[in-house]
Motif scaffolding. Structure first.
Motif, PDB file in Angstrom:
ATOM      1  N   LEU A   8       3.822 -14.296 -41.407  1.00 53.78           N
ATOM      2  CA  LEU A   8       2.922 -14.207 -40.260  1.00 53.78           C
ATOM      3  C   LEU A   8       1.484 -13.963 -40.702  1.00 53.78           C
ATOM      4  CD1 LEU A   8       5.144 -12.088 -37.832  1.00 53.78           C
ATOM      5  CD2 LEU A   8       4.624 -14.536 -37.660  1.00 53.78           C
ATOM      6  N   GLY A  12      -1.670 -16.486 -40.203  1.00 49.16           N
ATOM      7  CA  GLY A  12      -2.911 -15.999 -39.608  1.00 49.16           C
ATOM      8  C   GLY A  12      -4.124 -16.333 -40.450  1.00 49.16           C
ATOM      9  N   CYS A  32       2.909 -21.377 -32.063  1.00 46.94           N
ATOM     10  CA  CYS A  32       3.102 -20.523 -30.881  1.00 46.94           C
ATOM     11  C   CYS A  32       4.580 -20.164 -30.722  1.00 46.94           C
ATOM     12  CB  CYS A  32       2.581 -21.210 -29.629  1.00 46.94           C
ATOM     13  SG  CYS A  32       0.786 -21.426 -29.616  1.00 46.94           S
ATOM     14  N   ALA A  35       5.593 -17.493 -33.203  1.00 46.49           N
ATOM     15  CA  ALA A  35       5.186 -16.164 -32.752  1.00 46.49           C
ATOM     16  C   ALA A  35       6.176 -15.637 -31.713  1.00 46.49           C
ATOM     17  CB  ALA A  35       3.770 -16.201 -32.185  1.00 46.49           C
ATOM     18  N   ARG A  36       6.521 -16.456 -30.736  1.00 44.95           N
ATOM     19  CA  ARG A  36       7.448 -16.030 -29.671  1.00 44.95           C
ATOM     20  C   ARG A  36       8.805 -15.622 -30.233  1.00 44.95           C
ATOM     21  NH1 ARG A  36       5.345 -20.449 -27.129  1.00 44.95           N
ATOM     22  NH2 ARG A  36       7.163 -21.682 -27.632  1.00 44.95           N
ATOM     23  N   HIS A  38       9.546 -14.027 -32.756  1.00 46.67           N
ATOM     24  CA  HIS A  38       9.570 -12.716 -33.395  1.00 46.67           C
ATOM     25  C   HIS A  38       9.096 -11.587 -32.489  1.00 46.67           C
ATOM     26  CE1 HIS A  38      10.800 -14.311 -37.224  1.00 46.67           C
ATOM     27  NE2 HIS A  38       9.916 -15.285 -37.057  1.00 46.67           N
ATOM     28  N   PHE A  39       8.909 -11.863 -31.201  1.00 48.10           N
ATOM     29  CA  PHE A  39       8.441 -10.825 -30.286  1.00 48.10           C
ATOM     30  C   PHE A  39       9.410  -9.650 -30.184  1.00 48.10           C
ATOM     31  CE2 PHE A  39       5.344 -13.455 -27.480  1.00 48.10           C
ATOM     32  CZ  PHE A  39       4.436 -13.449 -28.521  1.00 48.10           C
ATOM     33  N   ARG A  47       5.118  -6.427 -35.891  1.00 46.37           N
ATOM     34  CA  ARG A  47       4.492  -6.428 -34.562  1.00 46.37           C
ATOM     35  C   ARG A  47       2.965  -6.464 -34.684  1.00 46.37           C
ATOM     36  NH1 ARG A  47       7.631  -5.798 -30.396  1.00 46.37           N
ATOM     37  NH2 ARG A  47       6.157  -4.683 -29.058  1.00 46.37           N
ATOM     38  N   LEU A  50       1.988  -9.924 -35.550  1.00 49.42           N
ATOM     39  CA  LEU A  50       2.125 -10.798 -34.379  1.00 49.42           C
ATOM     40  C   LEU A  50       0.931 -10.657 -33.445  1.00 49.42           C
ATOM     41  CD1 LEU A  50       5.904 -10.438 -33.559  1.00 49.42           C
ATOM     42  CD2 LEU A  50       4.701 -12.561 -34.084  1.00 49.42           C
ATOM     43  N   LEU A  53      -1.813 -12.487 -34.998  1.00 50.87           N
ATOM     44  CA  LEU A  53      -1.564 -13.926 -34.956  1.00 50.87           C
ATOM     45  C   LEU A  53      -1.869 -14.506 -33.574  1.00 50.87           C
ATOM     46  CD1 LEU A  53      -0.593 -16.504 -36.336  1.00 50.87           C
ATOM     47  CD2 LEU A  53       1.738 -15.862 -35.701  1.00 50.87           C
ATOM     48  N   VAL A  54      -1.512 -13.788 -32.530  1.00 48.04           N
ATOM     49  CA  VAL A  54      -1.815 -14.269 -31.180  1.00 48.04           C
ATOM     50  C   VAL A  54      -3.329 -14.412 -31.007  1.00 48.04           C
ATOM     51  CG1 VAL A  54      -1.688 -13.722 -28.723  1.00 48.04           C
ATOM     52  CG2 VAL A  54       0.321 -13.405 -30.161  1.00 48.04           C
ATOM     53  N   LEU A  73       2.158 -15.688 -24.575  1.00 46.63           N
ATOM     54  CA  LEU A  73       1.771 -14.875 -25.726  1.00 46.63           C
ATOM     55  C   LEU A  73       0.945 -13.647 -25.361  1.00 46.63           C
ATOM     56  CD1 LEU A  73       0.924 -17.714 -28.278  1.00 46.63           C
ATOM     57  CD2 LEU A  73       3.092 -16.556 -27.898  1.00 46.63           C
TER      58      LEU A  73
END
Length: 128
Positions: A8, A12, A32, A35-36, A38-39, A47, A50, A53-54, A73
């Motif tokens: 991640l 980024g 995208c 990312a989702r 690994h929420f 976290r 993430l 990254l968002v 996101l």
């Protein structure tokens, strides 16, 4: 979780440096989706990566992010802001929320402003 965190963070950095091969719409959608996926991670470093990254995704392709992925996101970032996390994690999420807001503009952020401003008010110290 170390491998996920590293991946991640690397993604980024690629976004931050605007690698040309990532500009294809399919690749943006895949990032995208990654990312989702690994929420649900419980590891605090994953976290944190993430959240960052968002923010990078929103800056990388502002129009594409605002027209779709923001609805999936940005709530993750809001949840980190509102959750009972460490002050450092909340501060990082507030910073990312600001970066996202600057990237996508007022119109795309409008649906999230009441909740974000409420979280801001909750984070402020109370008068005794």
């Amino acid at each position: 979780s170390e491998a996920v965190h590293g991946a991640l963070c690397a993604l980024g950095e690629l976004l931050r440096h605007r690698c040309d091969h990532l500009h294809e719409p399919q690749r943006f959608a895949l990032m995208c989706a990654l990312a989702r996926e690994h929420f649900g991670a419980r590891d605090r470093l994953v976290r944190r990566a993430l959240v960052a990254l968002v923010a990078r995704l929103s800056e990388f392709d502002k129009a594409a992010f605002a027209s779709g992925p923001i609805s999936e996101l940005f709530p993750f970032v809001l949840n980190v802001v509102k959750a009972h996390n460490t002050p450092e994690a909340r501060a990082h999420a507030f910073e990312a929320a600001g970066e996202i807001a600057l990237a996508v503009g007022a119109r795309a952020m409008a649906p999230y402003l009441p909740e974000l401003l409420g979280a801001c008010a909750d984070a402020l110290p109370r008068k005794p």
